[in-house]
Design a protein around this motif. Structure first.
Motif, PDB file in Angstrom:
ATOM      1  N   ILE A   6       0.865  -1.180   0.000  1.00 13.69           N
ATOM      2  CA  ILE A   6       0.000   0.000   0.000  1.00 13.69           C
ATOM      3  C   ILE A   6       0.900   1.229   0.000  1.00 13.69           C
ATOM      4  CG2 ILE A   6      -1.785   1.272   1.241  1.00 13.69           C
ATOM      5  CD1 ILE A   6      -2.494  -1.403   2.613  1.00 13.69           C
ATOM      6  N   GLU A   7       0.727   2.102  -1.002  1.00 14.50           N
ATOM      7  CA  GLU A   7       1.482   3.349  -1.044  1.00 14.50           C
ATOM      8  C   GLU A   7       0.596   4.469  -0.508  1.00 14.50           C
ATOM      9  OE1 GLU A   7       3.402   4.145  -4.780  1.00 14.50           O
ATOM     10  OE2 GLU A   7       3.944   2.035  -5.017  1.00 14.50           O
ATOM     11  N   LEU A   8       1.188   5.272   0.374  1.00 11.24           N
ATOM     12  CA  LEU A   8       0.446   6.328   1.042  1.00 11.24           C
ATOM     13  C   LEU A   8       1.093   7.678   0.784  1.00 11.24           C
ATOM     14  CD1 LEU A   8       0.782   4.167   4.094  1.00 11.24           C
ATOM     15  CD2 LEU A   8      -1.488   4.771   3.341  1.00 11.24           C
ATOM     16  N   GLU A   9       0.280   8.697   0.740  1.00  7.51           N
ATOM     17  CA  GLU A   9       0.766  10.066   0.669  1.00  7.51           C
ATOM     18  C   GLU A   9       0.140  10.819   1.824  1.00  7.51           C
ATOM     19  OE1 GLU A   9      -0.481  13.566  -2.143  1.00  7.51           O
ATOM     20  OE2 GLU A   9       1.035  12.323  -3.147  1.00  7.51           O
ATOM     21  N   GLU A  10       0.980  11.416   2.663  1.00 12.25           N
ATOM     22  CA  GLU A  10       0.485  12.156   3.821  1.00 12.25           C
ATOM     23  C   GLU A  10       0.958  13.596   3.723  1.00 12.25           C
ATOM     24  OE1 GLU A  10       0.209  11.694   8.647  1.00 12.25           O
ATOM     25  OE2 GLU A  10       1.788  10.633   7.590  1.00 12.25           O
ATOM     26  N   LEU A  74      -4.397  12.178   4.579  1.00 11.81           N
ATOM     27  CA  LEU A  74      -3.761  10.933   4.181  1.00 11.81           C
ATOM     28  C   LEU A  74      -4.550  10.324   3.038  1.00 11.81           C
ATOM     29  CD1 LEU A  74      -1.524   8.786   5.352  1.00 11.81           C
ATOM     30  CD2 LEU A  74      -3.600   7.505   5.799  1.00 11.81           C
ATOM     31  N   GLU A  75      -3.815   9.872   2.014  1.00 11.68           N
ATOM     32  CA  GLU A  75      -4.460   9.250   0.866  1.00 11.68           C
ATOM     33  C   GLU A  75      -3.692   7.987   0.490  1.00 11.68           C
ATOM     34  OE1 GLU A  75      -5.306  10.205  -3.856  1.00 11.68           O
ATOM     35  OE2 GLU A  75      -4.587  11.804  -2.562  1.00 11.68           O
ATOM     36  N   ILE A  76      -4.421   6.901   0.249  1.00 14.15           N
ATOM     37  CA  ILE A  76      -3.805   5.690  -0.291  1.00 14.15           C
ATOM     38  C   ILE A  76      -3.747   5.889  -1.795  1.00 14.15           C
ATOM     39  CG2 ILE A  76      -4.053   3.210  -0.635  1.00 14.15           C
ATOM     40  CD1 ILE A  76      -5.415   3.093   2.112  1.00 14.15           C
ATOM     41  N   THR A  77      -2.510   5.955  -2.333  1.00 14.14           N
ATOM     42  CA  THR A  77      -2.333   6.276  -3.744  1.00 14.14           C
ATOM     43  C   THR A  77      -2.223   5.054  -4.636  1.00 14.14           C
ATOM     44  OG1 THR A  77       0.050   6.469  -3.450  1.00 14.14           O
ATOM     45  CG2 THR A  77      -1.260   8.499  -3.257  1.00 14.14           C
ATOM     46  N   VAL A  79      -2.495   0.421  -4.463  1.00 17.14           N
ATOM     47  CA  VAL A  79      -2.576  -0.873  -3.778  1.00 17.14           C
ATOM     48  C   VAL A  79      -2.169  -1.928  -4.804  1.00 17.14           C
ATOM     49  CG1 VAL A  79      -4.078  -2.528  -2.629  1.00 17.14           C
ATOM     50  CG2 VAL A  79      -4.455  -0.076  -2.294  1.00 17.14           C
TER      51      VAL A  79
END
Length: 89
Positions: A6-10, A74-77, A79
């Motif tokens: 899971i790639e996240l952008e915060e 926070l966004e999951i960019t 999966v």
């Protein structure tokens, strides 16, 4: 059991306040240039240093706590299902 990456952008946002003393000999036009330069800095201490280089004295700041942002987003960019024993990079 499957592995999923899971790639996240915060994004963290901080709001601060400063009170400064500006010498009378600094024109409004020059002051606008100084504000633009200060906006390009990273962090409140760097802004203070930039202002002081131009003779602007910081007499009060809000004492920013880096552990307490004003807001976060926070966004999951992405999966992705992983195959085999790949490590997360």
């Amino acid at each position: 059991m499957k592995k999923i990456k899971i790639e996240l952008e915060e994004v963290l946002k901080y709001n601060s306040t400063m009170v400064v003393e500006v010498p009378d000999e600094i024109s409004d036009e020059h002051l606008d240039d100084i504000w633009k330069r200060a906006e390009g800095e990273y962090g409140i201490s760097n802004v203070s240093n930039t202002l002081s280089r131009f003779g602007i004295k910081v007499i009060q700041d809000s004492g920013l706590d880096p552990n307490s942002p004003s807001s976060t987003q926070l966004e999951i960019t992405d999966v992705t299902e992983m195959e085999g024993e790949q490590d997360v990079k």
